[in-house]
Design a protein around this motif. Structure first.
Motif, short mmCIF file in Angstrom:
data_model
loop_
_atom_site.label_atom_id
_atom_site.label_comp_id
_atom_site.label_asym_id
_atom_site.label_seq_id
_atom_site.Cartn_x
_atom_site.Cartn_y
_atom_site.Cartn_z
N ILE A 116 -0.31 4.99 1.19
CA ILE A 116 -0.83 5.21 2.50
C ILE A 116 0.11 5.99 3.37
CG2 ILE A 116 0.25 3.09 3.61
CD1 ILE A 116 -2.61 2.63 5.05
N MET A 144 -6.30 4.04 4.86
CA MET A 144 -6.86 3.01 4.20
C MET A 144 -8.15 3.30 3.41
SD MET A 144 -5.58 -0.18 3.14
CE MET A 144 -4.59 -0.66 4.37
N LEU A 191 -5.36 -5.60 9.10
CA LEU A 191 -5.41 -4.58 8.29
C LEU A 191 -5.12 -3.33 9.62
CD1 LEU A 191 -8.08 -4.85 5.88
CD2 LEU A 191 -5.58 -4.60 5.36
N THR A 210 -12.74 -1.58 6.42
CA THR A 210 -11.61 -1.78 5.21
C THR A 210 -11.51 -3.25 4.89
OG1 THR A 210 -9.87 -1.54 6.21
CG2 THR A 210 -10.81 0.58 5.58
N TRP A 223 0.81 -1.22 0.02
CA TRP A 223 -0.08 -0.21 -0.06
C TRP A 223 0.80 1.35 -0.10
CZ3 TRP A 223 -1.00 -3.85 3.83
CH2 TRP A 223 -2.09 -4.79 3.33
N PHE A 229 -2.51 -0.50 9.80
CA PHE A 229 -2.23 0.34 8.66
C PHE A 229 -3.30 1.64 8.82
CE2 PHE A 229 -0.48 -3.45 7.10
CZ PHE A 229 0.67 -2.89 6.34
N GLN A 230 -3.87 1.54 10.06
CA GLN A 230 -5.37 2.62 10.30
C GLN A 230 -4.79 3.75 10.74
OE1 GLN A 230 -8.17 1.71 8.73
NE2 GLN A 230 -7.08 -0.12 7.90
#
Length: 421
Positions: free
Chosen positions: A203, A215, A316, A331, A172, A319-320
Protein backbone atom coordinates in the motif's frame (compact mmCIF):
# COMPACT_ATOMS: atom_id res chain seq x y z
CA UNK A 1 -18.21 -4.48 23.67
CA UNK A 2 -14.86 -2.72 23.91
CA UNK A 3 -13.73 -0.36 21.16
CA UNK A 4 -11.21 -1.72 18.68
CA UNK A 5 -9.69 1.71 18.04
CA UNK A 6 -6.63 1.37 20.36
CA UNK A 7 -5.64 -1.88 18.67
CA UNK A 8 -6.30 -0.43 15.24
CA UNK A 9 -4.16 2.62 16.04
CA UNK A 10 -1.35 0.29 17.09
CA UNK A 11 -1.78 -1.73 13.92
CA UNK A 12 -1.50 1.43 11.83
CA UNK A 13 1.63 2.54 13.69
CA UNK A 14 3.16 -0.92 13.33
CA UNK A 15 2.39 -1.07 9.61
CA UNK A 16 3.89 2.37 9.08
CA UNK A 17 7.07 1.44 10.90
CA UNK A 18 7.34 -1.86 9.05
CA UNK A 19 6.81 -0.11 5.74
CA UNK A 20 9.62 2.30 6.47
CA UNK A 21 12.05 -0.42 7.49
CA UNK A 22 11.34 -3.32 5.13
CA UNK A 23 11.52 -1.77 1.68
CA UNK A 24 13.36 -4.03 -0.76
CA UNK A 25 17.12 -3.67 -0.67
CA UNK A 26 18.22 -6.30 -3.20
CA UNK A 27 19.56 -5.54 -6.64
CA UNK A 28 16.10 -4.97 -8.13
CA UNK A 29 15.04 -2.43 -5.50
CA UNK A 30 13.93 0.96 -6.87
CA UNK A 31 15.70 2.79 -4.04
CA UNK A 32 19.10 1.20 -4.64
CA UNK A 33 20.48 3.92 -6.94
CA UNK A 34 19.57 6.58 -4.38
CA UNK A 35 21.25 4.56 -1.63
CA UNK A 36 24.44 4.20 -3.65
CA UNK A 37 24.44 7.90 -4.43
CA UNK A 38 23.93 9.17 -0.88
CA UNK A 39 26.00 6.86 1.34
CA UNK A 40 29.46 7.97 2.44
CA UNK A 41 30.66 4.46 3.21
CA UNK A 42 32.83 2.56 0.75
CA UNK A 43 32.26 -0.90 2.23
CA UNK A 44 29.90 -2.70 4.58
CA UNK A 45 30.41 -5.46 7.11
CA UNK A 46 28.75 -8.80 6.34
CA UNK A 47 28.09 -11.35 9.07
CA UNK A 48 27.68 -15.03 8.23
CA UNK A 49 25.05 -16.57 10.48
CA UNK A 50 25.70 -20.04 11.94
CA UNK A 51 24.32 -22.69 9.58
CA UNK A 52 22.98 -26.10 10.55
CA UNK A 53 22.40 -29.11 8.27
CA UNK A 54 24.02 -27.63 5.18
CA UNK A 55 26.50 -25.11 3.85
CA UNK A 56 26.74 -22.02 1.65
CA UNK A 57 29.33 -20.59 -0.75
CA UNK A 58 29.67 -16.89 -1.56
CA UNK A 59 30.93 -15.42 -4.82
CA UNK A 60 32.99 -13.33 -4.67
CA UNK A 61 34.34 -14.79 -1.43
CA UNK A 62 34.05 -12.63 1.67
CA UNK A 63 37.29 -10.72 2.35
CA UNK A 64 39.41 -11.32 5.43
CA UNK A 65 38.05 -8.17 7.04
CA UNK A 66 34.47 -9.48 6.68
CA UNK A 67 33.32 -6.67 4.38
CA UNK A 68 32.24 -6.11 0.79
CA UNK A 69 32.62 -2.92 -1.21
CA UNK A 70 29.48 -0.89 -1.79
CA UNK A 71 27.63 -2.10 -4.89
CA UNK A 72 29.15 -5.60 -4.93
CA UNK A 73 26.74 -8.18 -6.35
CA UNK A 74 26.99 -11.26 -4.16
CA UNK A 75 25.84 -14.70 -5.33
CA UNK A 76 25.10 -17.26 -2.64
CA UNK A 77 24.84 -20.99 -3.39
CA UNK A 78 23.48 -23.45 -0.83
CA UNK A 79 24.01 -27.17 -0.37
CA UNK A 80 21.97 -29.24 2.11
CA UNK A 81 23.46 -32.03 4.19
CA UNK A 82 22.31 -35.59 3.61
CA UNK A 83 18.70 -36.03 4.67
CA UNK A 84 17.91 -32.31 4.40
CA UNK A 85 16.52 -29.92 1.78
CA UNK A 86 16.92 -26.19 1.32
CA UNK A 87 14.38 -24.05 3.12
CA UNK A 88 15.82 -20.73 1.92
CA UNK A 89 18.93 -18.65 1.34
CA UNK A 90 18.55 -15.24 2.95
CA UNK A 91 20.05 -11.98 3.97
CA UNK A 92 18.70 -9.97 6.88
CA UNK A 93 18.95 -6.34 7.89
CA UNK A 94 18.09 -4.58 11.17
CA UNK A 95 14.54 -3.41 11.69
CA UNK A 96 12.35 -1.99 14.43
CA UNK A 97 10.84 -5.41 15.09
CA UNK A 98 14.07 -7.41 14.81
CA UNK A 99 15.77 -8.92 11.79
CA UNK A 100 14.01 -8.34 8.47
CA UNK A 101 14.54 -11.23 6.05
CA UNK A 102 14.84 -11.26 2.26
CA UNK A 103 14.84 -14.80 0.88
CA UNK A 104 15.17 -17.09 -2.10
CA UNK A 105 13.72 -20.59 -2.08
CA UNK A 106 16.10 -21.71 -4.84
CA UNK A 107 19.71 -22.80 -4.38
CA UNK A 108 21.08 -19.50 -5.75
CA UNK A 109 20.44 -15.98 -4.49
CA UNK A 110 21.91 -12.74 -5.91
CA UNK A 111 21.75 -9.39 -4.16
CA UNK A 112 23.67 -6.12 -3.96
CA UNK A 113 25.62 -4.86 -0.96
CA UNK A 114 24.20 -1.48 0.06
CA UNK A 115 24.24 -1.77 3.86
CA UNK A 116 25.41 -4.13 6.58
CA UNK A 117 23.78 -7.54 6.22
CA UNK A 118 23.62 -10.95 7.81
CA UNK A 119 23.77 -13.80 5.30
CA UNK A 120 22.74 -17.38 5.89
CA UNK A 121 20.65 -20.35 4.84
CA UNK A 122 17.97 -22.44 6.45
CA UNK A 123 17.58 -26.16 5.85
CA UNK A 124 14.69 -28.48 6.63
CA UNK A 125 14.30 -32.23 6.97
CA UNK A 126 13.84 -33.70 3.50
CA UNK A 127 10.81 -35.69 4.66
CA UNK A 128 9.00 -32.44 5.55
CA UNK A 129 9.00 -31.28 1.92
CA UNK A 130 8.97 -34.57 0.04
CA UNK A 131 5.20 -34.67 -0.39
CA UNK A 132 4.87 -31.78 -2.88
CA UNK A 133 6.37 -30.24 -6.00
CA UNK A 134 7.17 -26.52 -5.86
CA UNK A 135 6.71 -24.06 -8.73
CA UNK A 136 8.50 -20.91 -7.62
CA UNK A 137 7.98 -17.25 -8.57
CA UNK A 138 5.24 -17.48 -11.20
CA UNK A 139 4.64 -13.91 -12.40
CA UNK A 140 0.97 -13.05 -12.87
CA UNK A 141 1.14 -9.26 -13.41
CA UNK A 142 3.45 -6.23 -13.37
CA UNK A 143 1.15 -3.26 -12.62
CA UNK A 144 4.01 -1.19 -11.12
CA UNK A 145 7.71 -1.55 -10.46
CA UNK A 146 7.35 -4.86 -8.64
CA UNK A 147 6.66 -8.17 -10.36
CA UNK A 148 3.67 -9.82 -8.71
CA UNK A 149 4.31 -13.52 -8.17
CA UNK A 150 3.02 -16.65 -6.54
CA UNK A 151 4.36 -20.08 -5.60
CA UNK A 152 2.49 -23.34 -6.15
CA UNK A 153 2.73 -26.32 -3.80
CA UNK A 154 1.25 -29.35 -5.58
CA UNK A 155 1.05 -32.71 -3.79
CA UNK A 156 2.87 -35.45 -5.69
CA UNK A 157 0.57 -36.78 -8.41
CA UNK A 158 -2.03 -34.05 -7.83
CA UNK A 159 -4.99 -34.06 -10.19
CA UNK A 160 -8.25 -32.10 -9.94
CA UNK A 161 -7.66 -31.17 -6.29
CA UNK A 162 -9.23 -28.12 -4.60
CA UNK A 163 -6.92 -25.11 -4.46
CA UNK A 164 -6.27 -22.96 -1.39
CA UNK A 165 -4.88 -19.48 -2.14
CA UNK A 166 -2.73 -18.08 0.71
CA UNK A 167 -2.30 -14.31 1.17
CA UNK A 168 0.54 -13.06 3.39
CA UNK A 169 0.38 -10.38 6.05
CA UNK A 170 2.72 -7.53 6.97
CA UNK A 171 0.56 -4.45 7.53
CA UNK A 172 -0.32 -4.38 3.79
CA UNK A 173 3.18 -2.91 3.41
CA UNK A 174 5.84 -5.58 3.90
CA UNK A 175 6.71 -9.28 3.41
CA UNK A 176 6.01 -11.47 0.40
CA UNK A 177 4.66 -14.93 -0.41
CA UNK A 178 7.71 -16.73 1.02
CA UNK A 179 6.63 -16.03 4.60
CA UNK A 180 3.62 -18.36 4.23
CA UNK A 181 5.52 -21.44 3.03
CA UNK A 182 5.14 -23.24 6.35
CA UNK A 183 1.36 -23.03 6.08
CA UNK A 184 1.49 -24.13 2.42
CA UNK A 185 3.49 -27.22 3.38
CA UNK A 186 1.01 -28.12 6.11
CA UNK A 187 -2.09 -27.61 3.96
CA UNK A 188 -0.72 -29.99 1.32
CA UNK A 189 0.29 -32.71 3.81
CA UNK A 190 -2.65 -35.05 3.23
CA UNK A 191 -2.35 -34.81 -0.55
CA UNK A 192 -5.89 -33.44 -0.73
CA UNK A 193 -5.23 -29.74 -1.48
CA UNK A 194 -3.04 -27.66 -3.79
CA UNK A 195 -1.71 -24.48 -2.14
CA UNK A 196 -0.81 -21.26 -3.97
CA UNK A 197 0.94 -18.54 -1.94
CA UNK A 198 0.60 -15.11 -3.56
CA UNK A 199 2.20 -11.66 -3.35
CA UNK A 200 0.58 -8.27 -4.03
CA UNK A 201 1.55 -4.60 -4.22
CA UNK A 202 2.31 -2.83 -0.96
CA UNK A 203 0.00 0.00 0.00
CA UNK A 204 1.06 3.60 -0.61
CA UNK A 205 4.44 4.18 -2.24
CA UNK A 206 6.28 1.39 -0.41
CA UNK A 207 7.05 -0.41 -3.69
CA UNK A 208 8.56 2.75 -5.16
CA UNK A 209 5.58 3.31 -7.47
CA UNK A 210 5.04 6.94 -8.49
CA UNK A 211 1.30 6.69 -7.89
CA UNK A 212 0.49 5.40 -4.40
CA UNK A 213 -1.34 2.08 -4.27
CA UNK A 214 -4.74 2.08 -2.61
CA UNK A 215 -6.37 -0.70 -0.61
CA UNK A 216 -8.57 -1.29 -3.65
CA UNK A 217 -5.44 -1.91 -5.76
CA UNK A 218 -4.31 -4.62 -3.34
CA UNK A 219 -7.70 -6.33 -3.55
CA UNK A 220 -7.48 -6.11 -7.35
CA UNK A 221 -4.09 -7.85 -7.17
CA UNK A 222 -5.57 -10.65 -5.07
CA UNK A 223 -8.40 -11.16 -7.55
CA UNK A 224 -5.87 -11.02 -10.40
CA UNK A 225 -3.72 -13.70 -8.80
CA UNK A 226 -6.76 -15.92 -8.26
CA UNK A 227 -7.81 -15.41 -11.89
CA UNK A 228 -4.34 -16.46 -13.08
CA UNK A 229 -4.33 -19.48 -10.78
CA UNK A 230 -7.77 -20.56 -11.97
CA UNK A 231 -6.70 -20.21 -15.60
CA UNK A 232 -3.70 -22.50 -15.01
CA UNK A 233 -5.26 -24.75 -12.37
CA UNK A 234 -4.99 -27.95 -14.41
CA UNK A 235 -1.21 -27.46 -14.79
CA UNK A 236 -0.94 -27.39 -11.00
CA UNK A 237 -3.08 -30.47 -10.46
CA UNK A 238 -5.94 -28.28 -9.28
CA UNK A 239 -9.65 -27.81 -9.93
CA UNK A 240 -10.52 -24.21 -10.87
CA UNK A 241 -14.10 -24.68 -9.70
CA UNK A 242 -13.10 -25.39 -6.07
CA UNK A 243 -11.15 -22.49 -4.57
CA UNK A 244 -10.55 -21.56 -0.93
CA UNK A 245 -8.70 -18.51 0.39
CA UNK A 246 -6.76 -17.92 3.58
CA UNK A 247 -4.30 -15.39 4.95
CA UNK A 248 -3.05 -13.86 8.16
CA UNK A 249 -3.13 -10.32 9.55
CA UNK A 250 -3.32 -8.03 6.48
CA UNK A 251 -3.77 -11.26 4.54
CA UNK A 252 -6.64 -12.09 6.89
CA UNK A 253 -8.41 -8.97 5.68
CA UNK A 254 -7.52 -9.65 2.05
CA UNK A 255 -8.64 -13.29 2.16
CA UNK A 256 -11.96 -12.31 3.72
CA UNK A 257 -12.28 -9.65 1.01
CA UNK A 258 -11.53 -12.19 -1.72
CA UNK A 259 -14.33 -14.44 -0.50
CA UNK A 260 -16.93 -11.78 0.32
CA UNK A 261 -16.38 -8.87 -2.11
CA UNK A 262 -16.69 -10.90 -5.32
CA UNK A 263 -19.94 -9.16 -6.27
CA UNK A 264 -17.94 -5.90 -6.51
CA UNK A 265 -15.60 -7.17 -9.24
CA UNK A 266 -16.15 -5.05 -12.33
CA UNK A 267 -14.72 -2.59 -14.84
CA UNK A 268 -16.12 0.63 -13.37
CA UNK A 269 -13.10 1.58 -11.29
CA UNK A 270 -12.88 2.29 -7.58
CA UNK A 271 -14.03 5.80 -6.69
CA UNK A 272 -13.52 7.09 -10.24
CA UNK A 273 -17.23 7.86 -10.40
CA UNK A 274 -19.31 8.80 -7.39
CA UNK A 275 -20.73 5.76 -5.65
CA UNK A 276 -18.94 3.25 -7.90
CA UNK A 277 -16.38 1.03 -6.20
CA UNK A 278 -15.43 -1.86 -8.45
CA UNK A 279 -12.38 -4.10 -8.28
CA UNK A 280 -10.87 -4.85 -11.68
CA UNK A 281 -8.51 -7.85 -11.35
CA UNK A 282 -4.88 -6.93 -12.07
CA UNK A 283 -4.75 -9.96 -14.38
CA UNK A 284 -7.53 -10.97 -16.76
CA UNK A 285 -7.33 -14.15 -18.87
CA UNK A 286 -7.31 -13.55 -22.62
CA UNK A 287 -10.72 -12.73 -23.99
CA UNK A 288 -12.33 -12.35 -20.56
CA UNK A 289 -13.71 -9.21 -18.96
CA UNK A 290 -13.82 -8.39 -15.28
CA UNK A 291 -17.49 -9.27 -15.35
CA UNK A 292 -16.68 -12.71 -16.81
CA UNK A 293 -14.17 -13.34 -14.01
CA UNK A 294 -16.73 -12.19 -11.44
CA UNK A 295 -19.24 -14.79 -12.62
CA UNK A 296 -16.62 -17.54 -12.51
CA UNK A 297 -15.42 -16.62 -9.02
CA UNK A 298 -18.95 -16.37 -7.64
CA UNK A 299 -19.32 -20.11 -8.14
CA UNK A 300 -15.70 -21.17 -7.62
CA UNK A 301 -14.59 -19.44 -4.39
CA UNK A 302 -16.36 -21.56 -1.83
CA UNK A 303 -14.74 -20.99 1.59
CA UNK A 304 -12.27 -18.82 3.49
CA UNK A 305 -10.06 -19.00 6.58
CA UNK A 306 -9.05 -15.41 7.45
CA UNK A 307 -6.71 -15.37 10.46
CA UNK A 308 -6.43 -12.46 12.92
CA UNK A 309 -7.42 -9.79 10.39
CA UNK A 310 -9.20 -6.42 10.24
CA UNK A 311 -12.67 -6.80 8.78
CA UNK A 312 -14.65 -3.61 9.54
CA UNK A 313 -14.49 -0.25 7.75
CA UNK A 314 -13.54 1.52 11.00
CA UNK A 315 -10.22 -0.30 11.07
CA UNK A 316 -9.44 0.32 7.40
CA UNK A 317 -9.99 4.09 7.20
CA UNK A 318 -6.39 4.88 8.10
CA UNK A 319 -5.16 3.05 4.99
CA UNK A 320 -7.33 4.79 2.39
CA UNK A 321 -4.87 7.60 1.52
CA UNK A 322 -7.31 10.47 2.01
CA UNK A 323 -10.18 8.78 0.18
CA UNK A 324 -13.74 8.98 1.41
CA UNK A 325 -15.39 6.85 4.04
CA UNK A 326 -17.13 5.10 1.17
CA UNK A 327 -13.75 3.85 -0.06
CA UNK A 328 -13.05 2.24 3.31
CA UNK A 329 -16.54 0.77 3.36
CA UNK A 330 -16.01 -0.70 -0.11
CA UNK A 331 -12.92 -2.62 1.06
CA UNK A 332 -14.48 -3.88 4.32
CA UNK A 333 -15.66 -7.52 4.19
CA UNK A 334 -17.88 -7.02 7.24
CA UNK A 335 -20.00 -4.49 5.32
CA UNK A 336 -20.78 -6.78 2.37
CA UNK A 337 -21.50 -10.26 3.71
CA UNK A 338 -24.01 -11.97 1.39
CA UNK A 339 -26.99 -13.76 2.85
CA UNK A 340 -26.32 -17.49 2.87
CA UNK A 341 -29.48 -18.06 0.83
CA UNK A 342 -27.89 -16.02 -1.97
CA UNK A 343 -24.31 -17.29 -1.67
CA UNK A 344 -22.81 -19.52 0.97
CA UNK A 345 -19.20 -18.75 1.93
CA UNK A 346 -18.18 -20.63 5.12
CA UNK A 347 -15.46 -18.97 7.22
CA UNK A 348 -12.86 -20.38 9.64
CA UNK A 349 -11.51 -17.65 11.94
CA UNK A 350 -8.51 -17.84 14.27
CA UNK A 351 -6.84 -15.45 16.69
CA UNK A 352 -4.22 -15.89 19.41
CA UNK A 353 -5.38 -15.02 22.92
CA UNK A 354 -2.20 -12.97 23.40
CA UNK A 355 -2.42 -11.09 20.10
CA UNK A 356 -1.46 -7.47 20.87
CA UNK A 357 -2.58 -6.14 17.47
CA UNK A 358 -5.95 -7.74 16.76
CA UNK A 359 -8.53 -7.65 19.54
CA UNK A 360 -11.04 -10.40 20.22
CA UNK A 361 -13.97 -7.97 19.99
CA UNK A 362 -13.06 -7.09 16.40
CA UNK A 363 -13.03 -10.73 15.29
CA UNK A 364 -16.15 -11.44 17.38
CA UNK A 365 -17.98 -8.60 15.60
CA UNK A 366 -17.12 -10.20 12.25
CA UNK A 367 -18.30 -13.56 13.61
CA UNK A 368 -21.63 -12.06 14.67
CA UNK A 369 -22.06 -10.30 11.32
CA UNK A 370 -21.48 -13.59 9.49
CA UNK A 371 -23.93 -15.42 11.74
CA UNK A 372 -26.56 -12.72 11.20
CA UNK A 373 -26.43 -13.54 7.48
CA UNK A 374 -26.78 -17.26 8.11
CA UNK A 375 -23.21 -18.04 7.10
CA UNK A 376 -21.39 -21.07 8.52
CA UNK A 377 -18.53 -19.83 10.70
CA UNK A 378 -16.06 -21.29 13.21
CA UNK A 379 -14.00 -19.08 15.55
CA UNK A 380 -11.02 -20.74 17.24
CA UNK A 381 -9.12 -18.74 19.84
CA UNK A 382 -5.59 -20.11 20.06
CA UNK A 383 -4.65 -20.19 23.73
CA UNK A 384 -1.29 -18.53 24.44
CA UNK A 385 -0.54 -17.53 20.85
CA UNK A 386 0.42 -14.01 19.85
CA UNK A 387 0.22 -12.37 16.44
CA UNK A 388 1.48 -13.98 13.21
CA UNK A 389 1.76 -17.59 14.43
CA UNK A 390 1.17 -18.83 10.87
CA UNK A 391 4.35 -17.09 9.63
CA UNK A 392 7.57 -18.93 8.77
CA UNK A 393 11.04 -17.35 8.73
CA UNK A 394 14.63 -18.72 8.84
CA UNK A 395 14.63 -17.94 12.53
CA UNK A 396 14.49 -20.58 15.27
CA UNK A 397 12.07 -18.60 17.43
CA UNK A 398 9.60 -18.12 14.58
CA UNK A 399 9.93 -21.78 13.57
CA UNK A 400 9.24 -22.87 17.16
CA UNK A 401 6.13 -20.67 17.32
CA UNK A 402 4.88 -22.15 14.06
CA UNK A 403 5.50 -25.68 15.35
CA UNK A 404 3.60 -24.96 18.58
CA UNK A 405 0.60 -23.10 17.19
CA UNK A 406 0.73 -23.03 13.39
CA UNK A 407 0.99 -26.77 12.81
CA UNK A 408 -2.04 -27.88 14.88
CA UNK A 409 -4.25 -25.06 13.64
CA UNK A 410 -3.13 -25.58 10.04
CA UNK A 411 -4.44 -29.14 10.48
CA UNK A 412 -7.79 -27.74 11.63
CA UNK A 413 -7.79 -25.35 8.69
CA UNK A 414 -6.98 -28.18 6.30
CA UNK A 415 -9.91 -30.22 7.64
CA UNK A 416 -12.19 -27.17 7.25
CA UNK A 417 -11.23 -26.75 3.59
CA UNK A 418 -11.55 -30.47 2.93
CA UNK A 419 -15.11 -30.30 4.31
CA UNK A 420 -16.16 -27.26 2.28
CA UNK A 421 -14.27 -27.64 -0.98
Amino acid sequence: MKSTLPAIALLIATATAMAQETKPTDESAPLLSATLATTDKESFKVTLDPIENGSIELQPPLSDDGAYELGTVVTVHAKPAEGYSLDSIYYSVPGRWGAMYHESLTDEFKFTIDQEKHIGASFIEADAVAHFDLRHNIVYAIPGKKELKYDVYSPKGAKDLPIVVIIHGGGWSSNDEDIMRGLARELTKDGTLVACSIDYRWIGDNDGDEKPNSMANLIEDVFGAIAHIMEHAAQYGGDASRIGVTGDSAGGHLSAAASILIEQIGSGGSGVREGIYHFKPTYLPGGKSAEDVRQQMLTSIKAAAPSYGVFAAEGLKGFQRGMSGQAAEATAPQSHIPDSSVRSVPQYLTRGTKDFLIRDDGVAAFLEALQSKGQTVIYDQVEGAGHAFFDWKPNNEVKATFAKYGVPYAAKMRAFFEDHL
